[in-house]
Motif scaffolding. Sequence first.
Motif, PDB file in Angstrom:
ATOM      1  N   ALA A 106       0.837  -1.206   0.000  1.00 34.10           N
ATOM      2  CA  ALA A 106       0.000   0.000   0.000  1.00 34.10           C
ATOM      3  C   ALA A 106       0.870   1.253   0.000  1.00 34.10           C
ATOM      4  N   GLN A 107       2.020   1.207   0.712  1.00 37.32           N
ATOM      5  CA  GLN A 107       2.938   2.352   0.720  1.00 37.32           C
ATOM      6  C   GLN A 107       3.524   2.590  -0.664  1.00 37.32           C
ATOM      7  N   HIS A 108       3.687   1.519  -1.432  1.00 39.00           N
ATOM      8  CA  HIS A 108       4.274   1.623  -2.768  1.00 39.00           C
ATOM      9  C   HIS A 108       3.219   1.864  -3.840  1.00 39.00           C
ATOM     10  N   GLY A 109       1.947   1.703  -3.487  1.00 38.11           N
ATOM     11  CA  GLY A 109       0.863   1.992  -4.417  1.00 38.11           C
ATOM     12  C   GLY A 109       0.583   0.906  -5.433  1.00 38.11           C
ATOM     13  N   GLN A 110       1.190  -0.244  -5.274  1.00 34.16           N
ATOM     14  CA  GLN A 110       0.936  -1.344  -6.209  1.00 34.16           C
ATOM     15  C   GLN A 110       1.380  -2.664  -5.596  1.00 34.16           C
ATOM     16  N   PRO A 111       0.865  -3.776  -6.117  1.00 36.50           N
ATOM     17  CA  PRO A 111       1.298  -5.080  -5.628  1.00 36.50           C
ATOM     18  C   PRO A 111       2.780  -5.304  -5.944  1.00 36.50           C
ATOM     19  N   ALA A 112       3.390  -6.241  -5.229  1.00 35.82           N
ATOM     20  CA  ALA A 112       4.795  -6.577  -5.448  1.00 35.82           C
ATOM     21  C   ALA A 112       4.903  -7.813  -6.328  1.00 35.82           C
ATOM     22  N   VAL A 113       5.833  -7.762  -7.272  1.00 36.52           N
ATOM     23  CA  VAL A 113       6.175  -8.913  -8.097  1.00 36.52           C
ATOM     24  C   VAL A 113       7.534  -9.387  -7.604  1.00 36.52           C
ATOM     25  N   MET A 114       7.610 -10.651  -7.205  1.00 35.71           N
ATOM     26  CA  MET A 114       8.881 -11.140  -6.652  1.00 35.71           C
ATOM     27  C   MET A 114       9.036 -12.639  -6.831  1.00 35.71           C
ATOM     28  N   PRO A 115      10.289 -13.100  -6.939  1.00 43.10           N
ATOM     29  CA  PRO A 115      10.510 -14.545  -6.958  1.00 43.10           C
ATOM     30  C   PRO A 115      10.304 -15.104  -5.550  1.00 43.10           C
ATOM     31  N   VAL A 116       9.679 -16.244  -5.475  1.00 46.58           N
ATOM     32  CA  VAL A 116       9.385 -16.853  -4.174  1.00 46.58           C
ATOM     33  C   VAL A 116      10.671 -17.066  -3.377  1.00 46.58           C
ATOM     34  N   ALA A 117      11.720 -17.543  -4.023  1.00 50.04           N
ATOM     35  CA  ALA A 117      12.971 -17.823  -3.323  1.00 50.04           C
ATOM     36  C   ALA A 117      13.812 -16.562  -3.120  1.00 50.04           C
ATOM     37  N   GLY A 118      13.322 -15.416  -3.543  1.00 44.43           N
ATOM     38  CA  GLY A 118      14.105 -14.188  -3.446  1.00 44.43           C
ATOM     39  C   GLY A 118      13.790 -13.364  -2.224  1.00 44.43           C
ATOM     40  N   SER A 119      13.332 -13.982  -1.163  1.00 40.55           N
ATOM     41  CA  SER A 119      12.974 -13.235   0.042  1.00 40.55           C
ATOM     42  C   SER A 119      13.574 -13.922   1.265  1.00 40.55           C
ATOM     43  N   ILE A 120      13.291 -13.383   2.435  1.00 39.72           N
ATOM     44  CA  ILE A 120      13.791 -14.007   3.663  1.00 39.72           C
ATOM     45  C   ILE A 120      13.192 -15.414   3.783  1.00 39.72           C
ATOM     46  N   PRO A 121      13.881 -16.335   4.437  1.00 40.30           N
ATOM     47  CA  PRO A 121      13.428 -17.733   4.477  1.00 40.30           C
ATOM     48  C   PRO A 121      11.992 -17.933   4.974  1.00 40.30           C
ATOM     49  N   GLY A 122      11.581 -17.253   6.024  1.00 43.54           N
ATOM     50  CA  GLY A 122      10.227 -17.429   6.554  1.00 43.54           C
ATOM     51  C   GLY A 122       9.160 -16.956   5.593  1.00 43.54           C
ATOM     52  N   PHE A 123       9.424 -15.872   4.880  1.00 41.80           N
ATOM     53  CA  PHE A 123       8.458 -15.347   3.914  1.00 41.80           C
ATOM     54  C   PHE A 123       8.349 -16.296   2.726  1.00 41.80           C
ATOM     55  N   SER A 124       9.492 -16.770   2.250  1.00 49.82           N
ATOM     56  CA  SER A 124       9.511 -17.716   1.137  1.00 49.82           C
ATOM     57  C   SER A 124       8.752 -18.994   1.500  1.00 49.82           C
ATOM     58  N   GLU A 125       8.995 -19.516   2.686  1.00 51.21           N
ATOM     59  CA  GLU A 125       8.301 -20.718   3.143  1.00 51.21           C
ATOM     60  C   GLU A 125       6.792 -20.484   3.207  1.00 51.21           C
ATOM     61  N   GLY A 126       6.401 -19.345   3.754  1.00 48.24           N
ATOM     62  CA  GLY A 126       4.984 -19.037   3.872  1.00 48.24           C
ATOM     63  C   GLY A 126       4.295 -18.909   2.521  1.00 48.24           C
ATOM     64  N   LEU A 127       4.951 -18.276   1.561  1.00 44.86           N
ATOM     65  CA  LEU A 127       4.364 -18.137   0.222  1.00 44.86           C
ATOM     66  C   LEU A 127       4.068 -19.497  -0.391  1.00 44.86           C
ATOM     67  N   GLN A 128       4.940 -20.474  -0.136  1.00 47.69           N
ATOM     68  CA  GLN A 128       4.763 -21.800  -0.727  1.00 47.69           C
ATOM     69  C   GLN A 128       3.621 -22.586  -0.086  1.00 47.69           C
ATOM     70  N   LEU A 129       3.081 -22.099   1.010  1.00 42.33           N
ATOM     71  CA  LEU A 129       1.918 -22.724   1.648  1.00 42.33           C
ATOM     72  C   LEU A 129       0.608 -22.218   1.045  1.00 42.33           C
ATOM     73  N   MET A 130       0.667 -21.071   0.407  1.00 45.80           N
ATOM     74  CA  MET A 130      -0.534 -20.383  -0.066  1.00 45.80           C
ATOM     75  C   MET A 130      -0.989 -20.892  -1.431  1.00 45.80           C
ATOM     76  N   LYS A 131      -2.226 -20.569  -1.771  1.00 49.11           N
ATOM     77  CA  LYS A 131      -2.786 -20.830  -3.093  1.00 49.11           C
ATOM     78  C   LYS A 131      -3.298 -19.496  -3.649  1.00 49.11           C
TER      79      LYS A 131
END
Length: 190
Positions: A106-131
């Motif tokens: 929201a601070q950036h005014g748009q959604p983020a596009v990112m590689p799943v493995a390109g973030s901190i380990p906990g965030f990357s792990e959490g993304l892989q749980l989602m649908k």
Amino acid sequence: MSEVTAVPLRPVAKGTLTKVWLGVGVAVVIGVGVALAGTYKQVAMGQPPSMFMAKNAKKHGVVTTASGLEYEVLAPGAGNSPGPQDIVLIDYDGKLLDGTTFDSTAQHGQPAVMPVAGSIPGFSEGLQLMKRGARYRFWIPPQLGYGEQGAGDGVIPPNSVLQFDVSLREIAPQQPGYGQAGMGGAGGQP
């Protein structure tokens, strides 16, 4: 000489004293509540991360993974989950335990596009749980976040538990040439 005018006092109505004491009691309860709410942030930031995570894990709906990531499913989503090589389009709000937002789409005014493995380990792990379409809340312990160094020039203090509300909009397979470099840094982006 002056003349004094006597004003007769009316007797106190029945039940008025009870109402006064009830009003005083309510005012005291409200005051204590405001005082406790005002110290919540300091207490939350002052407790050891392990203590917070242990307490949080006991809340209804919170799931703990083998690595120590804690999450809650706010909306389940449907379809496939992203893999470590995928790219995702997400909305997120990252906060410290005291409720301070350190980064959000929201601070950036748009959604983020990112590689799943390109973030901190906990965030990357959490993304892989989602649908796709899912909304989750993550609690990331320091060892799966920014650890002892913190991030963002002090925006995220060392050994901070991070809370993220994440909505997964889209999943795309990794594109050639789209690097896997870490995305953490300025301001503490996951």
